[in-house]
Design an enzyme around this catalytic site. Structure first.
Site, PDB file in Angstrom:
ATOM      1  CG  ASP A   1     -15.163  62.162-116.027  1.00 40.90           C
ATOM      2  OD1 ASP A   1     -15.141  61.725-114.866  1.00 40.90           O
ATOM      3  OD2 ASP A   1     -16.080  62.885-116.454  1.00 40.90           O
TER       4      ASP A   1
ATOM      5  CG  HIS B   1     -17.516  72.656-112.740  1.00 35.19           C
ATOM      6  ND1 HIS B   1     -17.904  72.012-113.891  1.00 35.19           N
ATOM      7  CD2 HIS B   1     -17.878  71.845-111.723  1.00 35.19           C
ATOM      8  CE1 HIS B   1     -18.463  70.854-113.582  1.00 35.19           C
ATOM      9  NE2 HIS B   1     -18.463  70.727-112.272  1.00 35.19           N
TER      10      HIS B   1
ATOM     11  NE  ARG C   1     -17.739  58.503-109.778  1.00 39.38           N
ATOM     12  CZ  ARG C   1     -17.640  59.834-109.869  1.00 39.38           C
ATOM     13  NH1 ARG C   1     -17.040  60.389-110.912  1.00 39.38           N
ATOM     14  NH2 ARG C   1     -18.112  60.601-108.926  1.00 39.38           N
TER      15      ARG C   1
ATOM     16  CE  LYS D   1     -15.912  66.129-115.900  1.00 39.82           C
ATOM     17  NZ  LYS D   1     -17.186  65.539-115.595  1.00 39.82           N
TER      18      LYS D   1
ATOM     19  CB  SER E   1     -15.034  63.183-112.105  1.00 33.26           C
ATOM     20  OG  SER E   1     -16.017  63.582-113.008  1.00 33.26           O
TER      21      SER E   1
HETATM   22  N1  URA Z   1     -19.725  66.291-111.780  1.00 35.77           N
HETATM   23  C1  URA Z   1     -18.721  65.707-112.457  1.00 35.77           C
HETATM   24  O1  URA Z   1     -18.317  66.191-113.501  1.00 35.77           O
HETATM   25  N2  URA Z   1     -18.180  64.597-111.962  1.00 35.77           N
HETATM   26  C2  URA Z   1     -18.591  64.034-110.825  1.00 35.77           C
HETATM   27  O2  URA Z   1     -18.044  63.033-110.421  1.00 35.77           O
HETATM   28  C3  URA Z   1     -19.642  64.633-110.133  1.00 35.77           C
HETATM   29  C4  URA Z   1     -20.177  65.781-110.640  1.00 35.77           C
END
Ligand code: URA
Length: 422
Positions: free
Chosen positions: A159, A80, A166, A185, A181
């Site tokens: 999320d 990621h 957010r 995932k 967050s």
């Molecule tokens: N990327 C994400 O998936 N979540 C966040 O809160 C910030 C960046």
């Protein structure tokens, strides 16, 4: 339990229990907790933070708010990136590690703001399909070792809803909220081995090094608590990564990198992240993993895997459209480049049409910028600093040049890999 009491408790800096956090997430998802109440709580969290225990609990609750995937491969790896300018790393890394027997089943996003998204980039290859059924996804991973899609199943709906709030309430930059967050995932997508490229700098989500380290430690802790192998690599994002910025241009640069002919910074990053992913997934030493990664980067096997992957997802590698017009930007100064502002270059690329301001905007996959020099390079007056690829929308030389700073004294090349936390 009552949301007002929970907001009040956080205001008094008290620790929220897992039951209270569960109540908040359930209530927000079923609509009994309203946006304005949730945004009051998120603002408190943004200002006062969460303890490690609260963050681990929140991640677990978010993770369980939807489906989770289990593709059944132990050697499954995920990578990621927190997002940067010119970041085409996944497009190089995924086929490279897959060529060594690591399984990659990846979900990626579209670009928003000044950063690009892997899905848009791959769609600049004509025909490349970024959605498929779970069955086909699994089959492709099984057969060729990798598949990459935009969305798969209903992973972490909490999320999706909270992130959207957010985004409009100025609470995107909260470290515990980012950690929960991202990690919810990553955990939901089922990979046993996770490498996170945490960008730090002007073009990144986090621009302060101590906050980046805090975020990295939190994500590593969450990963380990969930029995995953995990490493977080902190990398510089003050200047763009590699030379190309813009969807099709970045894919072309990724292909060149897989032929062993990529920019030095991108190549080094791919080697580092690839080493970590391969070592974790195949359970071999980092030394051995690095040797194998370098071999397949330079012997064409990574590139061959890329061709196999593109074909499997319906793409034609020979058709990557480029913009109709090109304009060279000539340096009016001489000296060492001391700064190329990643954020500004990202915004200029977006202005050309390569990126979105809001999520429903259309983008032009063929436009962008190719830089000929990076920080630490010496340029003479009259040298071509960069080439702009454009269609309808243009940028001026002045706009471009304002992203650069020069120095008469020698400037060291910035260190790309700042730290590794695992
Ligand atoms: N990327 C994400 O998936 N979540 C966040 O809160 C910030 C960046």
């Amino acid at each position: 339990m009552d949301i007002l009491d929970i907001i009040d408790k956080k205001e008094k800096r008290e620790t929220l229990t897992k039951e209270e956090l569960q109540y908040v997430i359930d209530g927000y998802l079923n609509g009994s907790i309203k946006d304005y109440q949730m945004s009051a709580l998120l603002t408190e969290i943004d200002l006062l933070g969460l303890s490690e225990e609260e963050t681990v609990n929140l991640t677990d609750i978010m993770l369980k708010s939807g489906e989770t995937l289990d593709l059944g491969f132990d050697n499954l790896a995920d990578k990621h990136s927190t997002g940067g300018v010119g970041d085409k790393t996944t497009i190089v890394l995924a086929p490279l590690v897959a060529s060594l027997g690591v399984k990659v089943a990846k979900m990626s996003g579209r670009g928003l703001g000044h950063t690009g998204g892997t899905i848009d980039k791959l769609e600049s290859i004509k025909g490349f399909q970024t959605s498929m059924s779970l069955e086909d996804f699994k089959k492709q991973v099984d057969e060729i070792g990798l598949a990459l899609v935009g969305q798969m199943g209903n992973l972490v709906p909490a999320d999706k809803k909270i992130y959207a709030l957010r985004d409009v309430t100025g609470t995107v930059d909260s470290i515990p909220l980012i950690a929960s967050s991202i990690m919810s995932k990553k955990l939901a997508s089922g990979a046993k081995n996770i490498v996170i490229d945490l960008k730090v700098g002007s073009g990144a989500l986090v621009n302060n090094l101590s906050e980046a380290k805090e975020l990295a430690h939190l994500m590593v802790k969450i990963g380990k608590e969930n029995n995953r192998n995990i490493a977080c690599v902190l990398t510089d994002m003050d200047e763009p990564l590699g030379n190309a910025v813009g969807n099709s241009l970045e894919v072309i640069e990724a292909l060149n990198t897989l032929k062993g002919d990529g920019p030095e910074d991108l190549t080094n990053l791919v080697i580092k992240l690839g080493t970590l992913m391969t070592s974790m997934s195949l359970n071999i030493s980092e030394e051995e993993a690095k040797k194998r990664i370098k071999e397949n980067l330079y012997n064409g096997k990574g590139y061959e895997k890329m061709l196999e992957w593109v074909k499997a997802q319906g793409g034609n590698i020979k058709e990557i459209p480029l913009a109709n017009n090109q304009k060279e930007i000539i340096s009016k100064e001489e000296g060492y480049i001391s700064h190329i502002d990643a954020l500004e270059i990202g915004k200029l690329s977006r202005k050309l049409g390569a990126g979105r301001l809001s999520k429903d905007d259309n983008i032009d996959l063929s436009v962008g910028i190719v830089l000929n020099y990076k920080v630490g390079d010496y340029v003479n007056k009259g040298d071509v600093l960069a080439t702009i690829f454009y269609n309808e929308k243009e940028i001026t030389d002045e706009e471009f040049l304002s992203s650069y700073k020069f120095n008469k004294e020698k400037v060291e090349k910035p260190k790309l890999i700042i730290d590794i936390i695992k």
